[in-house]
Design a protein around this motif. Structure first.
Motif, PDB file in Angstrom:
ATOM      1  N   ALA A   1      -2.590   5.352   4.300  1.00  0.00           N
ATOM      2  CA  ALA A   1      -0.918   5.161   3.906  1.00  0.00           C
ATOM      3  C   ALA A   1      -1.708   3.893   4.132  1.00  0.00           C
ATOM      4  N   GLN A   2      -2.551   3.423   5.315  1.00  0.00           N
ATOM      5  CA  GLN A   2      -3.341   1.913   5.255  1.00  0.00           C
ATOM      6  C   GLN A   2      -3.921   1.418   3.745  1.00  0.00           C
ATOM      7  N   LEU A   3      -4.503   2.606   3.209  1.00  0.00           N
ATOM      8  CA  LEU A   3      -4.859   2.065   1.416  1.00  0.00           C
ATOM      9  C   LEU A   3      -3.621   1.559   1.024  1.00  0.00           C
ATOM     10  N   PHE A   4      -2.191   2.131   1.173  1.00  0.00           N
ATOM     11  CA  PHE A   4      -0.846   2.145   0.538  1.00  0.00           C
ATOM     12  C   PHE A   4      -1.441   0.978   0.330  1.00  0.00           C
ATOM     13  N   PHE A   5      -0.595   0.566   1.593  1.00  0.00           N
ATOM     14  CA  PHE A   5      -0.742  -1.066   1.869  1.00  0.00           C
ATOM     15  C   PHE A   5      -1.522  -1.997   1.384  1.00  0.00           C
ATOM     16  N   LEU A   6      -2.416  -1.501   1.581  1.00  0.00           N
ATOM     17  CA  LEU A   6      -3.903  -2.799   0.911  1.00  0.00           C
ATOM     18  C   LEU A   6      -3.571  -3.011  -0.167  1.00  0.00           C
ATOM     19  N   THR A   7      -2.751  -2.170  -1.097  1.00  0.00           N
ATOM     20  CA  THR A   7      -3.763  -1.644  -2.876  1.00  0.00           C
ATOM     21  C   THR A   7      -2.157  -2.583  -3.479  1.00  0.00           C
ATOM     22  N   ALA A   8      -1.202  -2.552  -2.331  1.00  0.00           N
ATOM     23  CA  ALA A   8       0.634  -2.648  -2.432  1.00  0.00           C
ATOM     24  C   ALA A   8       0.489  -4.137  -3.907  1.00  0.00           C
ATOM     25  N   GLY A   9       1.128  -4.450  -4.725  1.00  0.00           N
ATOM     26  CA  GLY A   9       1.121  -4.901  -6.336  1.00  0.00           C
ATOM     27  C   GLY A   9      -0.336  -4.768  -7.111  1.00  0.00           C
TER      28      GLY A   9
END
Length: 221
Positions: free
Chosen positions: A183-191
């Motif tokens: 989930a952290q990676l998901f937000f870090l890669t957002a955009g």
């Protein structure tokens, strides 16, 4: 604590680890584990950093309290998962920040709210199911939890947080941490454009790796 059994000691150890690793805050989060015919749960109103093996709630399989303090109000979650998945023995529920943040996003796919960004997510979490919003302690959602748990050992409660089961508490925590990290990676890669694992690659991870024969040894037929 000295008179507590192995299951109770495991609850204390994992509860403290969850709190120490920042996966819970305040008095949030709860754990459950089978102990013979009984289920041990963390009590209500106690920080996971202060859970004691000798002060756990003891319930029967139907949720009746047999001993100890009043259990967490989320006991119905744990009981529903353990009843649905008899091969699993432990459940961990937290409000870990990245998974909780994910649960608040609009437009999530209920059957795949988080893409398989890494091999370890595919191996340790696998299928993740998103449940609709339930008020904390609302046992009217028991049937929804059972239905989702039949499809996956990892659940995400909308606007709440993850519920993850495992063969033991260590395994459940491993999977929960992998969910939180992804989930952290998901937000870090957002955009950014990401390349989640394909269905074929995910399926291949379920197969044992092919080991090359040892030098000088004839492979077994």
């Amino acid at each position: 604590m000295s008179g507590a059994g192995p299951a109770a000691l495991a609850v204390e150890r994992i509860a403290h680890a969850i709190h120490r690793r920042g996966l819970s805050h305040g008095r949030t989060g709860n754990l459950a584990v089978r102990d013979g015919e009984h289920i041990l749960l963390t009590p209500t109103g106690v920080s996971l950093g202060e859970v004691e093996a000798g002060a756990l709630s003891v319930l029967d399989a139907e949720g009746r309290r047999l001993d100890g303090p009043r259990p967490t109000k989320e006991a119905f979650l744990h009981l529903a998962v353990l009843r649905t998945r008899p091969e699993l023995n432990a459940v961990v529920h937290t409000h870990s920040p990245y998974a909780a943040a994910l649960s608040c996003l609009d437009g999530l796919d209920p059957e795949a709210p988080l893409p398989p960004l890494t091999a370890y997510f595919a191996m340790r979490v696998g299928a993740l199911r998103l449940l609709p919003y339930l008020a904390p302690g609302d046992a009217s959602g028991t049937a929804l939890v059972e239905e989702a748990a039949a499809a996956s050992h990892a659940l995400l409660l909308r606007n709440h947080g993850p519920v993850v089961a495992g063969s033991d508490l260590d395994g459940a925590l491993d999977a929960l941490e992998e969910l939180e990290h992804t989930a952290q990676l998901f937000f870090l890669t957002a955009g950014h454009r990401t390349a989640p694992l394909s269905a074929e690659r995910v399926a291949a991870l379920a197969q044992p790796p092919i080991q090359p024969p040892l030098e000088g040894r004839t492979p077994a037929a």
